[in-house]
Design a protein around this motif. Structure first.
Motif, mmCIF file in Angstrom:
data_model
loop_
_atom_site.group_PDB
_atom_site.id
_atom_site.type_symbol
_atom_site.label_atom_id
_atom_site.label_comp_id
_atom_site.label_asym_id
_atom_site.label_seq_id
_atom_site.Cartn_x
_atom_site.Cartn_y
_atom_site.Cartn_z
ATOM 1 N N ILE A 3 0.830 -1.207 0.000
ATOM 2 C CA ILE A 3 0.000 0.000 0.000
ATOM 3 C C ILE A 3 0.866 1.260 0.000
ATOM 4 N N PHE A 4 0.468 2.233 -0.818
ATOM 5 C CA PHE A 4 1.121 3.539 -0.880
ATOM 6 C C PHE A 4 0.248 4.531 -0.126
ATOM 7 N N LEU A 5 0.848 5.250 0.821
ATOM 8 C CA LEU A 5 0.111 6.231 1.620
ATOM 9 C C LEU A 5 0.726 7.612 1.457
ATOM 10 N N LEU A 6 -0.106 8.584 1.087
ATOM 11 C CA LEU A 6 0.318 9.992 1.020
ATOM 12 C C LEU A 6 -0.549 10.781 1.989
ATOM 13 N N GLU A 7 0.064 11.273 3.057
ATOM 14 C CA GLU A 7 -0.642 12.051 4.089
ATOM 15 C C GLU A 7 0.357 12.992 4.735
ATOM 16 N N ASP A 8 0.099 14.318 4.665
ATOM 17 C CA ASP A 8 1.090 15.281 5.143
ATOM 18 C C ASP A 8 1.019 15.558 6.643
ATOM 19 N N LEU A 12 -1.101 11.603 11.796
ATOM 20 C CA LEU A 12 -2.088 10.767 11.142
ATOM 21 C C LEU A 12 -1.414 9.760 10.214
ATOM 22 N N ASN A 13 -0.365 10.197 9.540
ATOM 23 C CA ASN A 13 0.400 9.317 8.652
ATOM 24 C C ASN A 13 0.913 8.109 9.440
ATOM 25 N N LYS A 14 1.486 8.390 10.601
ATOM 26 C CA LYS A 14 2.050 7.323 11.437
ATOM 27 C C LYS A 14 0.968 6.379 11.947
#
Length: 221
Positions: A3-8, A12-14
């Motif tokens: 899975i690719f995750l993009l969250e700045d 929340l990303n972690k």
């Protein structure tokens, strides 16, 4: 599953990354669009989770790049935006689902389960080589060895279909429950029993147990 995750939002990303990894997924996460574009162009993933508003190229631009290369890979957009036009844009560019922040992780996980469990490869027209002279016809859900068909029960067919679609990737217990039992009530021993019976029809070691997480069908050339 990769899975690719993009969250700045770093926190929340972690949280998303750790939660998905705890479910047995392999996750690579990024926080800015510039890096995301570079990675997307040069790598392939089984599913993308994209925040709409990030630094550099926004989630919509990243989605455009993904769709220029792959029309079918599942993409989930996440955003705090409540503007319906923004949501419309996500769908017009080809996303599969859209989640508004803040959201419960279980909501995201359920959507991922649904997309993975219902993803059907329309490109498959031949038997899939499983190694050790085994092959599986995804369309007919038939298992062969040396061109001779091996009898499978209905649930064994569904389970093997799910494993083959995700070959060399983890299939979680939740995914199996959703796909094989259609999320209906079942006992844990039932799943173990079906897996055990299927293992006996394949070569030892082809299906491995990831304790507490799920199973994986291994193929090595």
């Amino acid at each position: 599953m990769k899975i690719f995750l993009l969250e700045d939002d770093f926190s929340l990303n972690k949280v998303i990354k750790n939660s998905l990894q705890n479910k047995g997924f392999f996750v690579e996460s990024y926080t800015d669009g510039y890096k995301a574009i570079d990675v997307v162009i040069n790598s392939k993933y089984d599913l993308y989770i994209l925040d709409v508003n990030v630094l550099g190229f926004d989630g919509h631009k990243v989605l455009e790049v993904i769709r220029s290369e792959d029309k079918d890979v599942p993409v989930i957009m996440i955003s705090a935006e409540i503007d319906i036009e923004n949501i419309k844009k996500s769908y017009s560019l080809g996303c599969n689902d859209h989640i508004k922040k803040p959201f419960d992780f279980e909501e995201l996980y359920l959507k991922i389960q649904y997309l993975f469990s219902h993803k059907i490869s329309e490109e498959v027209t031949e038997k899939v080589d499983l190694g050790y002279e085994f092959a599986f016809d995804l369309q007919e859900e038939k298992l062969y060895k040396h061109e001779h068909e091996i009898d499978l029960t209905l649930k064994e067919k569904h389970l093997l279909t799910l494993l083959v679609k995700n070959i060399n990737n983890t299939v979680t217990n939740e995914m199996i429950h959703e796909y094989v039992w259609d999320s209906k009530e079942m006992e844990a021993v039932s799943m173990r029993s079906i897996v055990h019976k299927l293992k006996k029809k394949l070569k030892n070691g082809m299906i491995i147990n990831l304790r507490g997480v799920g199973y994986k069908l291994i193929y090595q050339k």
